[in-house]
Write a protein that holds these residues in place. Sequence first.
Motif, short mmCIF file in Angstrom:
data_model
loop_
_atom_site.label_atom_id
_atom_site.label_comp_id
_atom_site.label_asym_id
_atom_site.label_seq_id
_atom_site.Cartn_x
_atom_site.Cartn_y
_atom_site.Cartn_z
N UNK A 186 0.77 -1.25 -0.21
CA UNK A 186 0.00 -0.12 0.04
C UNK A 186 0.75 1.15 0.01
N UNK A 187 0.58 2.43 -0.69
CA UNK A 187 1.30 3.35 -0.99
C UNK A 187 0.57 4.75 -0.22
N UNK A 188 1.30 5.55 0.28
CA UNK A 188 0.81 6.54 1.26
C UNK A 188 0.16 7.71 0.33
N UNK A 189 -1.09 7.46 -0.06
CA UNK A 189 -1.83 8.33 -0.96
C UNK A 189 -2.65 9.17 0.24
N UNK A 190 -2.77 10.32 -0.30
CA UNK A 190 -3.64 11.30 0.80
C UNK A 190 -4.12 12.41 -0.19
N UNK A 223 -9.14 17.86 -6.80
CA UNK A 223 -8.52 17.37 -5.51
C UNK A 223 -7.21 17.05 -5.69
N UNK A 224 -6.63 17.59 -4.51
CA UNK A 224 -5.11 17.55 -4.35
C UNK A 224 -4.71 16.23 -3.85
N UNK A 254 -13.91 -0.91 -5.01
CA UNK A 254 -15.17 0.05 -5.12
C UNK A 254 -14.78 1.42 -5.52
N UNK A 255 -15.44 2.03 -6.41
CA UNK A 255 -15.15 3.59 -6.68
C UNK A 255 -16.29 4.22 -6.12
N UNK A 256 -16.04 5.42 -5.43
CA UNK A 256 -17.01 6.26 -4.85
C UNK A 256 -18.03 6.55 -5.96
N UNK A 257 -19.30 6.44 -5.38
CA UNK A 257 -20.38 6.45 -6.36
C UNK A 257 -20.71 8.03 -6.97
N UNK A 294 -14.19 13.05 -0.74
CA UNK A 294 -12.95 13.08 -0.62
C UNK A 294 -12.17 12.01 0.16
N UNK A 295 -12.67 11.60 1.24
CA UNK A 295 -12.16 10.43 2.17
C UNK A 295 -12.29 9.08 1.58
N UNK A 296 -13.45 8.95 0.52
CA UNK A 296 -13.62 7.93 -0.08
C UNK A 296 -12.55 7.66 -1.12
N UNK A 297 -12.20 8.84 -1.97
CA UNK A 297 -11.12 8.86 -3.02
C UNK A 297 -9.77 8.50 -2.46
N UNK A 298 -9.68 9.32 -1.37
CA UNK A 298 -8.32 8.70 -0.71
C UNK A 298 -8.35 7.33 -0.27
#
Length: 435
Positions: free
Chosen positions: A2-6, A24-25, A58-61, A76-80
């Motif tokens: 797992x990579x440290x994405x935020x 989104x940044x 699953x991708x955020x709806x 934002x949290x779901x995409x993260x």
Amino acid sequence: MKLHFSITAAEELRERRGGSYVLYSVCLEGFLLGKARYSQLRRWDAQLRQLFGSAVPAFPPKFYLAMTKSMADERRLQLEQYLQNVTLDSNITNSDVFIGFFRKLQQDTFKIQTQRAFLDVYLADGSNIRLDIQTSDTAERILEVASCKVGLPRELIKYFSLFFFQDDDDGALSVVKKVADFELPYVSLQSMKELHCKLGIRKWYMDPCLDILLMDCRASLNLLYMQAVQEVKKNWVKPTEGQMQELEFLQKNVNKAKFLELIQKMQFYGYMRLDPCICDYPEEGCSADIYLGNNEINCCIKLPTKQTKEVSFKINRLRSWQVTFLGAAKDGEDDTLELKFEYNDSGTWQWIILYTKQAFLLSSCLKKMISEQMMKADKEGQEMDIKMPGSTKNSKNSSIQQKQVVHSGFISRKRFLVRPNEEDCVFEKIREEDL
């Protein structure tokens, strides 16, 4: 792995035609990698799903009504979380669709077109290799080219990595971050100009015993030697006065193999040293020098009483950790990060907090140490399978597993990185890519 994405920010912008959208940044290891719209990420997800099907999380709806603030925060949290989970499968992260998306994202965000350029890659002795590259070349490609330049065989490249680092005028060496394989180092350096970073090759393993695998190759021996000399010079390694005299003699006579054999016996050899930071152990407000390696977090803590206390936190007594973004303490100051880990101290679990801008690097080192432990345990288990007769093999393996369960459990749990697992895990149940 797992990579440290935020995703640290979501900016609402206006379309030319009058509509609005959110940008989104996307950050990696705490640094801006690029900015993307939901629609871009959704199209990318569809491409991944065509290739990898149900392996893609699953991708955020999509919302068909105007989003409220709470809905926007949730997305934002779901995409993260999606970005973190999609990196679990190495087949996905190694694919052209994955790499191509982030290549374009970086280049578009920082407005850098693909063109020929020169890139300096630094060795630990301060010398540099000037590479003729394309601005769109990934770190994996640049490491391969640089390794070829120094004569490092392809099968040994996996023991090294590219890092961004700062070599200050006062002599201090600070490793900023490990460069991800799919990252574009040329673009990242442009985006980090204010930090005055350099790109360098360093070994990437936390177990000093692995040195022996590299000692028979002249190129890898040279890289290890240069880094060892640098770490003595930068005060990362702690030789005694007598040991220091021996090292100086061997260095004067350019006896690299004997130098490395000797330095392996010294305190903190093979460790990653972090910049001085603040911790809450054994009490709040203590400053600490942190060394990571050889299955421990070693803290040299300065107490409010001006006394110094050295504490070793063993990895096999660490259950979980998380990184949290705290924001800037004051306007104009750097963002504050904390890494806290849950540790078994004399039978009692407690959280220990380190406030450090290198929290993501610290997390990467922890994952690397645990990964190496698991690989070593797997190898020992395979050797045991070969040696043990069939009638007694199962009982012996059962004994080993019971010891490992008692010995160490691990829950991958990071604020920006990985969400908690539903159940506690032990080493036998964790795959390296889950870390």
